[in-house]
Scaffold this motif. Structure first.
Motif, PDB file in Angstrom:
ATOM      1  N   THR A   2       0.822  -1.205   0.000  1.00 45.88           N
ATOM      2  CA  THR A   2       0.000   0.000   0.000  1.00 45.88           C
ATOM      3  C   THR A   2       0.860   1.261   0.000  1.00 45.88           C
ATOM      4  O   THR A   2       1.773   1.395   0.805  1.00 45.88           O
ATOM      5  CB  THR A   2      -0.914   0.027   1.233  1.00 45.88           C
ATOM      6  OG1 THR A   2      -1.706  -1.150   1.249  1.00 45.88           O
ATOM      7  CG2 THR A   2      -1.823   1.248   1.211  1.00 45.88           C
ATOM      8  N   THR A   3       0.554   2.185  -0.897  1.00 47.60           N
ATOM      9  CA  THR A   3       1.236   3.477  -0.902  1.00 47.60           C
ATOM     10  C   THR A   3       0.711   4.340   0.241  1.00 47.60           C
ATOM     11  O   THR A   3      -0.495   4.456   0.428  1.00 47.60           O
ATOM     12  CB  THR A   3       1.020   4.206  -2.239  1.00 47.60           C
ATOM     13  OG1 THR A   3       1.608   3.453  -3.297  1.00 47.60           O
ATOM     14  CG2 THR A   3       1.640   5.599  -2.207  1.00 47.60           C
ATOM     15  N   THR A   4       1.624   4.927   1.001  1.00 48.51           N
ATOM     16  CA  THR A   4       1.243   5.848   2.070  1.00 48.51           C
ATOM     17  C   THR A   4       1.581   7.262   1.631  1.00 48.51           C
ATOM     18  O   THR A   4       2.723   7.546   1.264  1.00 48.51           O
ATOM     19  CB  THR A   4       1.983   5.529   3.376  1.00 48.51           C
ATOM     20  OG1 THR A   4       1.693   4.185   3.770  1.00 48.51           O
ATOM     21  CG2 THR A   4       1.543   6.473   4.483  1.00 48.51           C
ATOM     22  N   TYR A 100      -5.656   3.843  -0.225  1.00 50.57           N
ATOM     23  CA  TYR A 100      -4.396   4.534   0.023  1.00 50.57           C
ATOM     24  C   TYR A 100      -4.365   4.948   1.486  1.00 50.57           C
ATOM     25  O   TYR A 100      -5.390   5.361   2.048  1.00 50.57           O
ATOM     26  CB  TYR A 100      -4.266   5.778  -0.859  1.00 50.57           C
ATOM     27  CG  TYR A 100      -3.939   5.500  -2.295  1.00 50.57           C
ATOM     28  CD1 TYR A 100      -2.620   5.516  -2.740  1.00 50.57           C
ATOM     29  CD2 TYR A 100      -4.942   5.227  -3.232  1.00 50.57           C
ATOM     30  CE1 TYR A 100      -2.309   5.272  -4.072  1.00 50.57           C
ATOM     31  CE2 TYR A 100      -4.647   4.969  -4.555  1.00 50.57           C
ATOM     32  CZ  TYR A 100      -3.328   4.991  -4.974  1.00 50.57           C
ATOM     33  OH  TYR A 100      -3.030   4.747  -6.294  1.00 50.57           O
ATOM     34  N   ARG A 101      -3.206   4.855   2.104  1.00 49.19           N
ATOM     35  CA  ARG A 101      -3.080   5.300   3.487  1.00 49.19           C
ATOM     36  C   ARG A 101      -2.695   6.778   3.466  1.00 49.19           C
ATOM     37  O   ARG A 101      -1.671   7.147   2.891  1.00 49.19           O
ATOM     38  CB  ARG A 101      -2.024   4.479   4.217  1.00 49.19           C
ATOM     39  CG  ARG A 101      -2.077   4.649   5.714  1.00 49.19           C
ATOM     40  CD  ARG A 101      -1.092   3.761   6.413  1.00 49.19           C
ATOM     41  NE  ARG A 101      -1.193   3.906   7.857  1.00 49.19           N
ATOM     42  CZ  ARG A 101      -0.226   3.597   8.711  1.00 49.19           C
ATOM     43  NH1 ARG A 101       0.913   3.102   8.260  1.00 49.19           N
ATOM     44  NH2 ARG A 101      -0.395   3.765  10.004  1.00 49.19           N
ATOM     45  N   CYS A 103      -1.654  10.158   5.408  1.00 46.82           N
ATOM     46  CA  CYS A 103      -1.105  10.745   6.630  1.00 46.82           C
ATOM     47  C   CYS A 103      -0.790  12.213   6.356  1.00 46.82           C
ATOM     48  O   CYS A 103      -0.795  12.663   5.220  1.00 46.82           O
ATOM     49  CB  CYS A 103       0.181  10.034   7.045  1.00 46.82           C
ATOM     50  SG  CYS A 103       0.027   8.261   7.350  1.00 46.82           S
ATOM     51  N   ASP A 127      -5.456   8.919   8.122  1.00 48.68           N
ATOM     52  CA  ASP A 127      -5.157   7.717   8.894  1.00 48.68           C
ATOM     53  C   ASP A 127      -4.236   8.019  10.072  1.00 48.68           C
ATOM     54  O   ASP A 127      -4.373   7.431  11.145  1.00 48.68           O
ATOM     55  CB  ASP A 127      -4.501   6.672   7.977  1.00 48.68           C
ATOM     56  CG  ASP A 127      -4.193   5.382   8.699  1.00 48.68           C
ATOM     57  OD1 ASP A 127      -5.138   4.632   8.987  1.00 48.68           O
ATOM     58  OD2 ASP A 127      -3.003   5.135   8.988  1.00 48.68           O
ATOM     59  N   PRO A 154       4.843   3.661   7.845  1.00 44.95           N
ATOM     60  CA  PRO A 154       4.179   3.602   6.543  1.00 44.95           C
ATOM     61  C   PRO A 154       4.910   2.728   5.526  1.00 44.95           C
ATOM     62  O   PRO A 154       6.141   2.661   5.516  1.00 44.95           O
ATOM     63  CB  PRO A 154       4.176   5.058   6.098  1.00 44.95           C
ATOM     64  CG  PRO A 154       5.378   5.642   6.748  1.00 44.95           C
ATOM     65  CD  PRO A 154       5.459   4.976   8.083  1.00 44.95           C
ATOM     66  N   GLU A 155       4.129   2.066   4.688  1.00 45.96           N
ATOM     67  CA  GLU A 155       4.683   1.310   3.565  1.00 45.96           C
ATOM     68  C   GLU A 155       4.742   2.223   2.350  1.00 45.96           C
ATOM     69  O   GLU A 155       3.838   3.011   2.105  1.00 45.96           O
ATOM     70  CB  GLU A 155       3.797   0.101   3.243  1.00 45.96           C
ATOM     71  CG  GLU A 155       3.708  -0.937   4.343  1.00 45.96           C
ATOM     72  CD  GLU A 155       2.816  -2.104   3.929  1.00 45.96           C
ATOM     73  OE1 GLU A 155       2.054  -1.958   2.952  1.00 45.96           O
ATOM     74  OE2 GLU A 155       2.874  -3.151   4.585  1.00 45.96           O
ATOM     75  N   PRO A 157       6.158   5.093   1.274  1.00 49.76           N
ATOM     76  CA  PRO A 157       5.721   6.479   1.472  1.00 49.76           C
ATOM     77  C   PRO A 157       6.058   7.404   0.313  1.00 49.76           C
ATOM     78  O   PRO A 157       7.065   7.235  -0.369  1.00 49.76           O
ATOM     79  CB  PRO A 157       6.469   6.893   2.740  1.00 49.76           C
ATOM     80  CG  PRO A 157       7.699   6.034   2.736  1.00 49.76           C
ATOM     81  CD  PRO A 157       7.279   4.722   2.152  1.00 49.76           C
TER      82      PRO A 157
END
Length: 210
Positions: A2-4, A100-101, A103, A127, A154-155, A157
C-alpha cells in the motif's frame, strides 16, 4: 504494498496564508519589529514560525514574545482563516476510500492541524496525523517526518508538499516527493522534488503511477 501519502497541510491541502500572515504581523508589532517585504512574508508558511522569527535577527526573548502574540491570534480567529485548495478535498477522500493510506507531515502544531483539518472536512480521511508537537519540541519538518515513519510505520511512502523543507525532509529518509505549485514555494524549490504537480488532477495521476 500500500502506498502511504504524507501530505503537508499549509500550502498543499489548505491555503492558510491570510491567517498566518496576520498573526505574523501581530507578532512583529508586539515586539516593535520592522515589517519585512512582501516577498519574505509570502515565504513564511511552511517553516516553524519561531525559526522564521529568528531568521529576522530576533533574540530568544523577542521570539518568545512575538510567538505569544502570534499564538494568541492563531488560537482564536487565525486558524480558521483558510480555504481548501481546489480539488484537494475530493482527491483525499477518493484516495482514502480506495485504500491509500493518508497521513499528514506538517510543521503546524497537532492542535491547529487537527482543528483545521476537521473544519475542512478532511480529518475523517486522515489515517495518521503527523504534526509538530504542541510543546514545540518536534517542530522541523525532518523531525515530523521521522515521527510519522517511527509511529505510523508507513509502507511505500510518498511525500506531497510545496516547500523545500518538504522535499529536503523526504530526501533525508530516501522518500520520493511531489511538489505542488499552488502553494507557497518557488520554482527553484520544486526542482528538489522528484515530481511536480500543477493541479489536483496532475497530482492524482502522479500518485496512481507511483
Amino acid at each position: 504494498m500500500t502506498t502511504t501519502l504524507l501530505f503537508d497541510v499549509d500550502g498543499t491541502l489548505i491555503d492558510s496564508f491570510p491567517g498566518i500572515r496576520h498573526g505574523f504581523l501581530l507578532g512583529l508589532k508586539d515586539v516593535g519589529w520592522d515589517v519585512p517585504d512582501e516577498d519574505f512574508i509570502r515565504r513564511i508558511p511552511g517553516p516553524p514560525m519561531p525559526e522564521t522569527m529568528r531568521s529576522l535577527g530576533m533574540s530568544a526573548a523577542q521570539v518568545d514574545q512575538a510567538m505569544r502574540a502570534y499564538s494568541d491570534y492563531m488560537s482564536g480567529e487565525g486558524w480558521q482563516r483558510f480555504e481548501v485548495y481546489p480539488g484537494m478535498d475530493v482527491l483525499v477522500e477518493r484516495l482514502a476510500g480506495e485504500g491509500y493510506r493518508v497521513c499528514t507531515a506538517t510543521s503546524k502544531s497537532e492542535r491547529f492541524a487537527r482543528a483545521a483539518l476537521e473544519r475542512a472536512g478532511l480529518l475523517e480521511h486522515i489515517d495518521f496525523l503527523g504534526a509538530a508537537s504542541n510543546d514545540g519540541v518536534r517542530a522541523k519538518k525532518v523531525d515530523v517526518i521521522r515521527h510519522v515513519l517511527e509511529t505510523a510505520t508507513p509502507e511505500r511512502p510518498l511525500m506531497v508538499g510545496d516547500r523545500l523543507h518538504d522535499f529536503e525532509g523526504a530526501a533525508h529518509f530516501g522518500i520520493p516527493s511531489v511538489a505542488v505549485t499552488w502553494g507557497y514555494g518557488a520554482a527553484e524549490e520544486w526542482e528538489l522534488a522528484d515530481y511536480v504537480a500543477r493541479d489536483a488532477a496532475e497530482l492524482e495521476r502522479i500518485i496512481r503511477e507511483f
